[in-house]
Write a protein that holds these residues in place. Structure first.
Motif, PDB file in Angstrom:
ATOM      1  N   THR A  22      43.733   8.841  -5.784  1.00 20.48           N
ATOM      2  CA  THR A  22      43.256   7.462  -5.613  1.00 20.48           C
ATOM      3  C   THR A  22      44.382   6.561  -5.090  1.00 20.48           C
ATOM      4  O   THR A  22      44.129   5.445  -4.631  1.00 20.48           O
ATOM      5  CB  THR A  22      42.668   6.863  -6.922  1.00 20.48           C
ATOM      6  N   LEU A  23      45.625   7.073  -5.175  1.00 15.33           N
ATOM      7  CA  LEU A  23      46.763   6.304  -4.644  1.00 15.33           C
ATOM      8  C   LEU A  23      47.045   6.670  -3.182  1.00 15.33           C
ATOM      9  O   LEU A  23      47.915   6.082  -2.549  1.00 15.33           O
ATOM     10  CB  LEU A  23      48.009   6.550  -5.502  1.00 15.33           C
ATOM     11  N   GLY A  24      46.326   7.664  -2.671  1.00 19.72           N
ATOM     12  CA  GLY A  24      46.526   8.094  -1.289  1.00 19.72           C
ATOM     13  C   GLY A  24      47.812   8.888  -1.123  1.00 19.72           C
ATOM     14  O   GLY A  24      48.379   9.390  -2.100  1.00 19.72           O
ATOM     15  N   TRP A  25      48.254   9.031   0.130  1.00 21.43           N
ATOM     16  CA  TRP A  25      49.499   9.768   0.455  1.00 21.43           C
ATOM     17  C   TRP A  25      50.192   8.936   1.535  1.00 21.43           C
ATOM     18  O   TRP A  25      50.002   9.151   2.729  1.00 21.43           O
ATOM     19  CB  TRP A  25      49.155  11.174   0.925  1.00 21.43           C
ATOM     20  N   GLU A  36      34.567   2.920  -7.770  1.00 22.12           N
ATOM     21  CA  GLU A  36      34.879   1.881  -6.785  1.00 22.12           C
ATOM     22  C   GLU A  36      35.656   2.522  -5.626  1.00 22.12           C
ATOM     23  O   GLU A  36      36.027   3.690  -5.705  1.00 22.12           O
ATOM     24  CB  GLU A  36      35.741   0.789  -7.429  1.00 22.12           C
ATOM     25  N   ILE A  37      35.917   1.729  -4.600  1.00 20.96           N
ATOM     26  CA  ILE A  37      36.671   2.263  -3.466  1.00 20.96           C
ATOM     27  C   ILE A  37      38.155   1.940  -3.649  1.00 20.96           C
ATOM     28  O   ILE A  37      38.531   0.765  -3.705  1.00 20.96           O
ATOM     29  CB  ILE A  37      36.144   1.688  -2.139  1.00 20.96           C
ATOM     30  N   PRO A  38      39.004   2.961  -3.797  1.00 16.36           N
ATOM     31  CA  PRO A  38      40.427   2.705  -4.033  1.00 16.36           C
ATOM     32  C   PRO A  38      41.064   1.894  -2.887  1.00 16.36           C
ATOM     33  O   PRO A  38      40.919   2.247  -1.719  1.00 16.36           O
ATOM     34  CB  PRO A  38      41.041   4.106  -4.122  1.00 16.36           C
ATOM     35  N   THR A  39      41.762   0.819  -3.268  1.00 13.92           N
ATOM     36  CA  THR A  39      42.347  -0.070  -2.255  1.00 13.92           C
ATOM     37  C   THR A  39      43.404   0.632  -1.400  1.00 13.92           C
ATOM     38  O   THR A  39      43.529   0.357  -0.210  1.00 13.92           O
ATOM     39  CB  THR A  39      43.000  -1.303  -2.925  1.00 13.92           C
ATOM     40  N   ASN A  40      44.138   1.564  -2.031  1.00 14.60           N
ATOM     41  CA  ASN A  40      45.178   2.274  -1.269  1.00 14.60           C
ATOM     42  C   ASN A  40      44.590   3.086  -0.123  1.00 14.60           C
ATOM     43  O   ASN A  40      45.211   3.227   0.924  1.00 14.60           O
ATOM     44  CB  ASN A  40      45.953   3.223  -2.180  1.00 14.60           C
ATOM     45  N   GLU A  55      42.699   4.456  -9.724  1.00 13.87           N
ATOM     46  CA  GLU A  55      41.591   3.690  -9.161  1.00 13.87           C
ATOM     47  C   GLU A  55      40.297   4.510  -9.176  1.00 13.87           C
ATOM     48  O   GLU A  55      39.478   4.424  -8.271  1.00 13.87           O
ATOM     49  CB  GLU A  55      41.932   3.202  -7.748  1.00 13.87           C
ATOM     50  N   GLY A  56      40.170   5.324 -10.241  1.00 15.00           N
ATOM     51  CA  GLY A  56      38.959   6.116 -10.417  1.00 15.00           C
ATOM     52  C   GLY A  56      38.502   5.982 -11.862  1.00 15.00           C
ATOM     53  O   GLY A  56      38.812   4.989 -12.523  1.00 15.00           O
ATOM     54  N   PRO A  95      33.555  13.828 -11.257  1.00 20.86           N
ATOM     55  CA  PRO A  95      34.225  12.524 -11.264  1.00 20.86           C
ATOM     56  C   PRO A  95      35.607  12.499 -10.592  1.00 20.86           C
ATOM     57  O   PRO A  95      36.379  13.450 -10.716  1.00 20.86           O
ATOM     58  CB  PRO A  95      34.343  12.167 -12.753  1.00 20.86           C
ATOM     59  N   LEU A  96      35.865  11.394  -9.908  1.00 16.84           N
ATOM     60  CA  LEU A  96      37.184  11.091  -9.348  1.00 16.84           C
ATOM     61  C   LEU A  96      37.967  10.424 -10.484  1.00 16.84           C
ATOM     62  O   LEU A  96      37.602   9.340 -10.943  1.00 16.84           O
ATOM     63  CB  LEU A  96      37.019  10.119  -8.178  1.00 16.84           C
TER      64      LEU A  96
END
Ligand code: SAH
Length: 212
Positions: A132-135, A152-156, A207-208, A202-203
Motif C-alpha cells: 500500500t506504500l508502493g515502490w 480505500e485507494i492508497p494515496t502513495n 493504507e489497507g 484482503p489488502l
C-alpha cells in the motif's frame, strides 16, 4: 501439458467478454498449473480461484484476464503489481512485454515465488513489504495493478503513477469489491471507471485493512 484445457479456458474467457487477442494468447501460453500446488493441477484450467497456501488464493483466470485487458500493457511499459501471490498475474504481464515490479507482504509466499521465478527464468523484480506504500525507487509506473481488495485507494499508489497511467484496484468491504479503474489526467486528477462484483482476499497494510 494441458494444452487442450488451456484452449477450453480461452473459449470461456472469450464468452465472458475478453476480446484482446494478445491477452488471450498469453493465457494460452502461460502454464497456470505451474503456479499452484501439485495436488490441484487437475483444476488449474477451470475458471476458478484456487488456494495457494498461507490463506491466500491465485485469482480466477477471468479476473486476471479482465484486469490485464483493462491495463493493456505495451512492450516496455513499467508495471507495479501489489500482491504477488502465486506470481501468475505478474508472469502474464511479463509475457506481454511489460517490465514488472511486484510486492508481496507474506514472507513465505515471497520466498516461494522468488524461487519459482528463478527456476522458470523470469526476470521480475520482487520485494517483500507493504504494497500500500508502493515502490518509490522505481516510480513513476505506467500502470499499477492491485490484486487484493482494500477499503480505500492508497494515496502513495496514486502518486507513483505516471501521467496517463492506469491504476486498477478492487475497493469495497472484506467480502466483495468494485474494480476501480483510474487514469491519471494531471498531477492529482483522475478519470475513474467502476466495475462491480469482484471478490479478492484482503489488502492488508498501512493504507489497507489493519488485520488479516
Ligand atoms: N496476483 C496474485 C493474487 C494473489 S492473492 C496471483 O496471481 O496469484 C493477493 C496477494 O496479496 C496475497 O498473496 C496477499 O498476501 C497479498 N497482499 C495482501 N496485502 C498486501 C500488501 N499490503 N502488500 C503486498 N501484498 C499484499
Amino acid at each position: 501439458m494441458y494444452e487442450k484445457e488451456r484452449q477450453e479456458l480461452i473459449l470461456t474467457l472469450r464468452e465472458k467478454g475478453i476480446t484482446n487477442e494478445r491477452v488471450l494468447k498469453a493465457f494460452l501460453e502461460v502454464e497456470r498449473h505451474l503456479f499452484i500446488p501439485q495436488a490441484l493441477h487437475g483444476h488449474a484450467y477451470a475458471d476458478n480461484a484456487l488456494p495457494i497456501g498461507f490463506d491466500q488464493t491465485i485469482s480466477q483466470p477471468y479476473t486476471v484476464a479482465f484486469m490485464t485487458q483493462v491495463m493493456n500493457p505495451q512492450p516496455g511499459n513499467k508495471i507495479l503489481e501489489i500482491g504477488t501471490g502465486s506470481g501468475y498475474q505478474a508472469v502474464i504481464l511479463n509475457y506481454l512485454g511489460a517490465k514488472v515490479y511486484s510486492i508481496e507482504r507474506n514472507h513465505n509466499l515471497y520466498l516461494r515465488t522468488s524461487q519459482l521465478f528463478d527456476n522458470l527464468g523470469y526476470r521480475i523484480a520482487l520485494r517483500c513489504s507493504d504494497g500500500t506504500l508502493g515502490w518509490d525507487e522505481f516510480a513513476p509506473y505506467d500502470g499499477i495493478i492491485v490484486t487484493a481488495g482494500g477499503p480505500e485507494i492508497p494515496t502513495n499508489l496514486k502518486k507513483q503513477l505516471a501521467p496517463g497511467g492506469k491504476l486498477i484496484i478492487p475497493v469495497g468491504d472484506r467480502k466483495s469489491q468494485k474494480m476501480h479503474i483510474l487514469q491519471k489526467t494531471g498531477v492529482d486528477s483522475f478519470k475513474t471507471t467502476i466495475v462491480p462484483d469482484f471478490s479478492f482476499v484482503p489488502l492488508i497494510g498501512r493504507e489497507g485493512w489493519k488485520i488479516g
